[in-house]
Motif scaffolding. Structure first.
Motif, PDB file in Angstrom:
ATOM      1  N   GLN A  49      11.804  10.782   4.032  1.00 54.88           N
ATOM      2  CA  GLN A  49      10.712  11.208   4.661  1.00 54.88           C
ATOM      3  C   GLN A  49       8.807  10.103   3.846  1.00 54.88           C
ATOM      4  OE1 GLN A  49      10.296  14.968   4.434  1.00 54.88           O
ATOM      5  NE2 GLN A  49      10.272  15.682   6.494  1.00 54.88           N
ATOM      6  N   LYS A  50       8.932  10.192   2.391  1.00 53.90           N
ATOM      7  CA  LYS A  50       8.121   9.391   1.551  1.00 53.90           C
ATOM      8  C   LYS A  50       8.264   7.511   1.492  1.00 53.90           C
ATOM      9  CE  LYS A  50       7.431  13.196  -2.643  1.00 53.90           C
ATOM     10  NZ  LYS A  50       8.010  12.742  -3.167  1.00 53.90           N
ATOM     11  N   ASN A  51      10.025   7.077   1.812  1.00 48.52           N
ATOM     12  CA  ASN A  51       9.964   5.760   2.380  1.00 48.52           C
ATOM     13  C   ASN A  51       9.157   5.690   3.358  1.00 48.52           C
ATOM     14  OD1 ASN A  51      11.594   5.229  -0.816  1.00 48.52           O
ATOM     15  ND2 ASN A  51      12.922   5.953   0.222  1.00 48.52           N
ATOM     16  N   GLU A  52       9.647   5.987   4.291  1.00 44.93           N
ATOM     17  CA  GLU A  52       9.461   6.361   5.898  1.00 44.93           C
ATOM     18  C   GLU A  52       7.500   6.350   5.961  1.00 44.93           C
ATOM     19  OE1 GLU A  52       9.232   8.358   9.837  1.00 44.93           O
ATOM     20  OE2 GLU A  52      10.609   9.282   8.647  1.00 44.93           O
ATOM     21  N   GLN A  53       7.095   7.070   5.419  1.00 48.88           N
ATOM     22  CA  GLN A  53       4.986   6.899   5.352  1.00 48.88           C
ATOM     23  C   GLN A  53       5.254   6.309   4.358  1.00 48.88           C
ATOM     24  OE1 GLN A  53       3.301   9.282   6.894  1.00 48.88           O
ATOM     25  NE2 GLN A  53       5.282   9.818   7.392  1.00 48.88           N
ATOM     26  N   LYS A  54       5.614   5.586   3.507  1.00 48.76           N
ATOM     27  CA  LYS A  54       5.027   4.963   3.026  1.00 48.76           C
ATOM     28  C   LYS A  54       5.264   3.574   3.420  1.00 48.76           C
ATOM     29  CE  LYS A  54       6.206   5.757  -2.213  1.00 48.76           C
ATOM     30  NZ  LYS A  54       7.333   5.132  -3.010  1.00 48.76           N
ATOM     31  N   GLY A  55       6.680   2.666   4.094  1.00 53.56           N
ATOM     32  CA  GLY A  55       6.612   2.139   4.995  1.00 53.56           C
ATOM     33  C   GLY A  55       6.120   1.268   6.106  1.00 53.56           C
ATOM     34  N   LEU A  56       5.760   3.216   7.057  1.00 50.83           N
ATOM     35  CA  LEU A  56       4.379   3.044   7.713  1.00 50.83           C
ATOM     36  C   LEU A  56       3.018   2.363   7.566  1.00 50.83           C
ATOM     37  CD1 LEU A  56       5.560   6.605   9.531  1.00 50.83           C
ATOM     38  CD2 LEU A  56       5.894   4.258  11.271  1.00 50.83           C
ATOM     39  N   MET A  57       2.668   2.584   6.133  1.00 47.64           N
ATOM     40  CA  MET A  57       0.977   2.719   4.805  1.00 47.64           C
ATOM     41  C   MET A  57       1.614   1.033   5.004  1.00 47.64           C
ATOM     42  SD  MET A  57      -0.076   1.278   1.928  1.00 47.64           S
ATOM     43  CE  MET A  57       1.504   2.632   1.736  1.00 47.64           C
ATOM     44  N   LYS A  58       2.645   0.307   4.957  1.00 44.58           N
ATOM     45  CA  LYS A  58       2.290  -0.718   4.499  1.00 44.58           C
ATOM     46  C   LYS A  58       2.136  -1.803   5.634  1.00 44.58           C
ATOM     47  CE  LYS A  58       5.575  -0.915  -0.019  1.00 44.58           C
ATOM     48  NZ  LYS A  58       6.287  -1.224  -0.283  1.00 44.58           N
ATOM     49  N   GLY A  59       2.857  -1.658   6.950  1.00 46.28           N
ATOM     50  CA  GLY A  59       2.872  -1.563   7.989  1.00 46.28           C
ATOM     51  C   GLY A  59       1.198  -1.728   8.032  1.00 46.28           C
ATOM     52  N   PHE A  60       0.456  -0.724   8.005  1.00 43.10           N
ATOM     53  CA  PHE A  60      -0.399  -0.919   8.675  1.00 43.10           C
ATOM     54  C   PHE A  60      -1.862  -1.348   8.177  1.00 43.10           C
ATOM     55  CE2 PHE A  60      -4.663   1.290   8.251  1.00 43.10           C
ATOM     56  CZ  PHE A  60      -5.585   1.645   9.205  1.00 43.10           C
ATOM     57  N   MET A  61      -1.570  -1.463   6.386  1.00 45.89           N
ATOM     58  CA  MET A  61      -2.354  -2.003   6.068  1.00 45.89           C
ATOM     59  C   MET A  61      -1.964  -3.403   5.535  1.00 45.89           C
ATOM     60  SD  MET A  61      -3.768   0.470   3.919  1.00 45.89           S
ATOM     61  CE  MET A  61      -4.666  -0.405   2.985  1.00 45.89           C
ATOM     62  N   ASN A  62      -0.724  -4.733   6.196  1.00 41.59           N
ATOM     63  CA  ASN A  62      -1.025  -5.625   6.453  1.00 41.59           C
ATOM     64  C   ASN A  62      -1.970  -5.993   7.702  1.00 41.59           C
ATOM     65  OD1 ASN A  62       0.532  -6.586   3.658  1.00 41.59           O
ATOM     66  ND2 ASN A  62       2.512  -5.581   4.559  1.00 41.59           N
ATOM     67  N   GLU A  63      -1.466  -4.645   8.974  1.00 39.19           N
ATOM     68  CA  GLU A  63      -2.612  -5.332  10.217  1.00 39.19           C
ATOM     69  C   GLU A  63      -3.915  -5.361   9.376  1.00 39.19           C
ATOM     70  OE1 GLU A  63      -1.068  -2.496  13.689  1.00 39.19           O
ATOM     71  OE2 GLU A  63       0.961  -3.471  12.946  1.00 39.19           O
ATOM     72  N   TYR A  64      -3.809  -4.257   8.963  1.00 39.42           N
ATOM     73  CA  TYR A  64      -5.566  -4.415   7.780  1.00 39.42           C
ATOM     74  C   TYR A  64      -5.885  -5.242   7.247  1.00 39.42           C
ATOM     75  CZ  TYR A  64      -9.816  -2.180   5.658  1.00 39.42           C
ATOM     76  OH  TYR A  64     -10.836  -2.005   5.239  1.00 39.42           O
ATOM     77  N   ARG A  65      -4.957  -5.459   6.353  1.00 39.93           N
ATOM     78  CA  ARG A  65      -5.893  -6.602   5.750  1.00 39.93           C
ATOM     79  C   ARG A  65      -5.943  -8.038   7.203  1.00 39.93           C
ATOM     80  NH1 ARG A  65      -3.614  -8.209   0.965  1.00 39.93           N
ATOM     81  NH2 ARG A  65      -1.613  -6.312   1.659  1.00 39.93           N
ATOM     82  N   GLN A  66      -4.546  -8.315   7.805  1.00 45.16           N
ATOM     83  CA  GLN A  66      -5.362  -8.896   8.539  1.00 45.16           C
ATOM     84  C   GLN A  66      -6.400  -8.831   9.575  1.00 45.16           C
ATOM     85  OE1 GLN A  66      -3.653 -12.099   8.158  1.00 45.16           O
ATOM     86  NE2 GLN A  66      -2.595 -10.817   6.377  1.00 45.16           N
ATOM     87  N   ALA A  67      -6.585  -8.291  10.101  1.00 44.67           N
ATOM     88  CA  ALA A  67      -7.852  -7.928  11.255  1.00 44.67           C
ATOM     89  C   ALA A  67      -9.138  -7.861  10.046  1.00 44.67           C
ATOM     90  CB  ALA A  67      -7.491  -6.180  11.505  1.00 44.67           C
ATOM     91  N   VAL A  68      -9.453  -7.313   8.861  1.00 43.59           N
ATOM     92  CA  VAL A  68     -10.505  -7.387   8.004  1.00 43.59           C
ATOM     93  C   VAL A  68     -10.601  -9.072   8.316  1.00 43.59           C
ATOM     94  CG1 VAL A  68     -11.407  -6.982   5.645  1.00 43.59           C
ATOM     95  CG2 VAL A  68     -10.604  -5.524   7.030  1.00 43.59           C
ATOM     96  N   LYS A  69      -9.370  -9.938   8.070  1.00 41.57           N
ATOM     97  CA  LYS A  69      -9.686 -11.322   7.282  1.00 41.57           C
ATOM     98  C   LYS A  69     -10.648 -11.804   8.887  1.00 41.57           C
ATOM     99  CE  LYS A  69      -6.232 -11.956   4.366  1.00 41.57           C
ATOM    100  NZ  LYS A  69      -5.326 -13.362   3.442  1.00 41.57           N
TER     101      LYS A  69
END
Length: 124
Positions: free
Chosen positions: A94-114
């Motif tokens: 579950q931790k690994n799944e949450q980390k994967g979801l969070m990393k995907g979200f944060m990469n989308e966030y990074r691109q959106a902010v830029k």
């Protein structure tokens, strides 16, 4: 007025906000979370990013480097990974799944902010 120094940097609005938030927090979990955020603020890029966000929110357009956004999002990602690891209720899977979801979200966030910062002429 003298400049107040926090961990070898000037006191910011974000520091004041976090200090008041920690003082007003009712339980120890909330206070611990605020302390983690305060520790994150010691990373210069995170502090700069959050400071720029606050300044812009107050109506003062401030420019920021694309590399600072990258480093700040990496800092936030690391912060959230640590929070996931500390969760005693989740299994390793579950931790690994949450980390994967969070990393995907944060990469989308990074691109959106830029993209938004670039469209508003706020990137240096």
């Amino acid at each position: 007025m003298d400049n107040i120094i926090v961990n070898s940097r000037p006191l910011t609005l974000a520091d004041i906000f976090l200090e008041v938030l920690e003082q007003k927090s009712k339980d120890e979990r909330q206070k611990a979370y605020v302390r983690k955020v305060k520790t994150m603020m010691n990373v210069p890029e995170c502090s700069e990013f959050l400071g720029v966000c606050l300044m812009n929110a107050m109506g003062h357009p401030t420019r920021i480097a694309e590399s600072t956004i990258d480093k700040a999002v990496n800092c936030l990602t690391h912060f959230y990974e640590n929070n996931i690891e500390e969760n005693q209720e989740w299994t390793r899977g579950q931790k690994n799944e949450q980390k994967g979801l969070m990393k995907g979200f944060m990469n989308e966030y990074r691109q959106a902010v830029k993209a938004l910062a670039a469209s508003r002429g706020l990137l240096t």
